[in-house]
Design an enzyme around this catalytic site. Structure first.
Site, PDB file in Angstrom:
ATOM      1  N   HIS A   1      27.182  13.364  51.809  1.00  0.00           N
ATOM      2  CA  HIS A   1      26.807  14.776  51.977  1.00  0.00           C
ATOM      3  C   HIS A   1      25.564  14.893  52.843  1.00  0.00           C
ATOM      4  O   HIS A   1      24.901  13.898  53.141  1.00  0.00           O
ATOM      5  CB  HIS A   1      26.530  15.433  50.614  1.00  0.00           C
ATOM      6  CG  HIS A   1      25.339  14.872  49.895  1.00  0.00           C
ATOM      7  ND1 HIS A   1      25.351  13.645  49.266  1.00  0.00           N
ATOM      8  CD2 HIS A   1      24.087  15.364  49.722  1.00  0.00           C
ATOM      9  CE1 HIS A   1      24.174  13.416  48.718  1.00  0.00           C
ATOM     10  NE2 HIS A   1      23.373  14.446  48.985  1.00  0.00           N
TER      11      HIS A   1
ATOM     12  N   ASP B   1      22.193  17.522  52.587  1.00  0.00           N
ATOM     13  CA  ASP B   1      21.651  18.519  51.668  1.00  0.00           C
ATOM     14  C   ASP B   1      21.654  19.914  52.298  1.00  0.00           C
ATOM     15  O   ASP B   1      21.286  20.067  53.464  1.00  0.00           O
ATOM     16  CB  ASP B   1      20.198  18.182  51.299  1.00  0.00           C
ATOM     17  CG  ASP B   1      20.055  16.784  50.720  1.00  0.00           C
ATOM     18  OD1 ASP B   1      21.017  16.291  50.093  1.00  0.00           O
ATOM     19  OD2 ASP B   1      18.975  16.187  50.894  1.00  0.00           O
TER      20      ASP B   1
ATOM     21  N   HIS C   1      24.166  11.177  53.803  1.00  0.00           N
ATOM     22  CA  HIS C   1      23.700  10.100  52.914  1.00  0.00           C
ATOM     23  C   HIS C   1      24.488  10.121  51.616  1.00  0.00           C
ATOM     24  O   HIS C   1      25.120  11.132  51.288  1.00  0.00           O
ATOM     25  CB  HIS C   1      22.200  10.221  52.632  1.00  0.00           C
ATOM     26  CG  HIS C   1      21.783  11.498  51.968  1.00  0.00           C
ATOM     27  ND1 HIS C   1      21.605  12.672  52.654  1.00  0.00           N
ATOM     28  CD2 HIS C   1      21.522  11.793  50.675  1.00  0.00           C
ATOM     29  CE1 HIS C   1      21.249  13.633  51.822  1.00  0.00           C
ATOM     30  NE2 HIS C   1      21.192  13.129  50.607  1.00  0.00           N
TER      31      HIS C   1
ATOM     32  N   ARG D   1      12.422  14.325  44.869  1.00  0.00           N
ATOM     33  CA  ARG D   1      12.865  14.843  46.170  1.00  0.00           C
ATOM     34  C   ARG D   1      12.205  16.178  46.497  1.00  0.00           C
ATOM     35  O   ARG D   1      12.192  17.076  45.657  1.00  0.00           O
ATOM     36  CB  ARG D   1      14.387  15.007  46.179  1.00  0.00           C
ATOM     37  CG  ARG D   1      14.942  15.192  47.577  1.00  0.00           C
ATOM     38  CD  ARG D   1      16.434  15.320  47.563  1.00  0.00           C
ATOM     39  NE  ARG D   1      16.835  16.717  47.601  1.00  0.00           N
ATOM     40  CZ  ARG D   1      18.087  17.141  47.546  1.00  0.00           C
ATOM     41  NH1 ARG D   1      19.079  16.269  47.435  1.00  0.00           N
ATOM     42  NH2 ARG D   1      18.367  18.421  47.595  1.00  0.00           N
TER      43      ARG D   1
HETATM   44  C1  SIN Z   1      20.196  12.798  47.175  1.00  0.00           C
HETATM   45  O1  SIN Z   1      21.355  12.842  47.534  1.00  0.00           O
HETATM   46  O2  SIN Z   1      19.417  13.691  47.393  1.00  0.00           O
HETATM   47  C2  SIN Z   1      19.695  11.592  46.400  1.00  0.00           C
HETATM   48  C3  SIN Z   1      19.837  10.322  47.107  1.00  0.00           C
HETATM   49  C4  SIN Z   1      19.420   9.170  46.255  1.00  0.00           C
HETATM   50  O3  SIN Z   1      19.105   9.350  45.087  1.00  0.00           O
HETATM   51  O4  SIN Z   1      19.405   8.041  46.746  1.00  0.00           O
END
Ligand code: SIN
Length: 283
Positions: free
Chosen positions: A97, A99, A259, A274
Site C-alpha cells: 500500500h 499511506d 511498502h 509513525r
Molecule cells: C505502515 O504500513 O505504516 C507500517 C509499516 C511497518 O510497520 O513496517
C-alpha cells in the site's frame, strides 16, 4: 558531521552523518529532501530521538496529519501507533500500500521510528513506483497513461473492512478504529501516473490496498488492468527490504513508493511510531 548518502540496494538511500535529535541545518535539510525526492525512501540508523524530536523533525516537512484510524500514542496524538502484541495474529500494513491515497490531498510521506523490535523478522519492504513506471512495457504504459483511478478507505477501515486484517482482528484491542468515519468518506480520484511534486519524475500511483477502480472502464476491465499493473509493480527488481535495528528510522514518500510490513515474528512484540505529513493534490 558530514552528511553522506548511500544507495540502499534497489530502493531508497541511507543517510549517514546526521543526528535527527538536533535541529538540522537548512543545507542538510535540502540534501535530505533531494535524497527523499530522488530515492522515494530514506533510512537513518543509530538515532536516539524522543517523541518531541520526532514531531519536530516531521514539522520541518509540513503539517502533521493526525491519523483518523490508528490508535494514537497516549501522550502525543501526532504519533500513530503501529503495534503488534505477542498474542496478535494480524499486523498493521501487512499488504502492499501507500499511506493515505484515499485522501483528496494524499500524504507527502510517513516517518516511522522503531521503538520495540522482535528478535528476528519484522522488516518492511519498499517498492519504487518510479522504477515500476520506467519498467512498464510500451503497451501497458499506453493503457494507463492519462487514466484516473478512484481510491477509498471504506473497504479497509470501514465497518465492512476486510483487506486491512488488523481491523478485523478480534484482539486488535483498539489498534484500528473509527469505522463510522471511514464509512462516510468520499472517494477521491487521482491520476494513475503522477508527476511527482518534488522530483518531477513520473510514478505509478495506484496501490492494491486503497485503489478501487479505474474511471472510464467497465468493472471487469478495470480490475484486470489494475491486476496487471500490480503484478508488474511487485516485480522483485523494483523492491528492497529494510531490516530494522534499534534506533532505525525510515522516511518514505507516499507518492513514489509502496511498502508493506512483514508479519513473520509471531509471539513477539513490535512497536513502531509513525508520523504522517500532509501532502497536496496530485497531477
Ligand atoms: C505502515 O504500513 O505504516 C507500517 C509499516 C511497518 O510497520 O513496517
Amino acid at each position: 558531521m558530514t552528511l553522506e548518502i548511500r544507495q540502499h540496494g534497489r530502493v531508497g538511500a541511507e543517510i549517514l552523518g546526521i543526528d535527527l535529535s538536533c535541529t538540522i541545518s537548512d543545507e542538510d535539510f535540502a540534501e535530505v529532501r533531494n535524497a527523499f525526492a530522488e530515492h522515494g525512501v530514506v533510512f537513518f540508523r543509530d538515532q536516539s530521538f524522543t517523541e518531541d524530536q520526532h514531531i519536530a523533525f516531521a514539522r520541518r516537512w509540513g503539517p502533521i496529519n493526525i491519523n483518523r484510524f490508528f490508535a494514537p500514542h497516549p501522550a502525543y496524538p501526532e504519533i500513530a501507533l503501529v503495534v503488534k502484541e505477542p498474542d496478535q495474529q494480524h499486523n498493521i500494513g501487512g499488504g502492499w500500500h501507500t499511506d493515505h491515497s484515499y485522501d483528496f490531498e494524499p500524504a507527502l510521506g510517513s516517518i516511522l521510528a522503531a521503538r520495540e523490535l522482535p528478535p528476528e523478522g519484522g522488516a518492511t519492504a519498499f517498492a519504487s513506483m518510479y522504477a515500476a513506471y520506467n519498467g512498464l512495457s510500451a503497451r501497458l504504459k499506453e493503457r494507463i497513461e492519462g487514466r484516473r483511478a478512484v481510491h477509498s478507505a471504506r473497504h479497509v477501515f470501514g465497518s465492512k473492512a476486510g483487506v486491512y486484517e488488523a481491523a478485523q482482528d478480534s484482539r486488535s484491542d483498539g489498534r484500528i478504529g473509527n469505522s463510522a468515519a471511514a464509512d462516510v468518506l468520499d472517494d477521491p480520484v487521482h491520476p494513475v501516473v503522477i508527476i511527482h511534486p518534488l522530483s518531477g519524475k513520473r510514478a505509478v500511483y495506484v496501490n492494491p490496498s486503497f485503489t478501487v477502480r479505474i474511471l472510464g472502464l467497465a468493472e471487469e476491465e478495470s480490475q484486470d488492468l489494475l491486476a496487471e499493473v500490480y503484478e508488474h509493480c511487485k516485480r522483485p527488481e523494483f523492491q528492497e527490504d529494510f531490516h530494522w535495528r534499534d534506533g532505525s528510522i525510515a522516511f518514505w514518500d507516499n507518492r513514489a513508493t509502496w511498502h508493506y510490513a512483514y508479519n513473520d515474528y509471531h509471539g513477539h512484540r513490535r512497536e513502531m511510531h509513525r508520523i504522517t505529513i500532509e501532502g497536496s493534490a496530485l497531477v
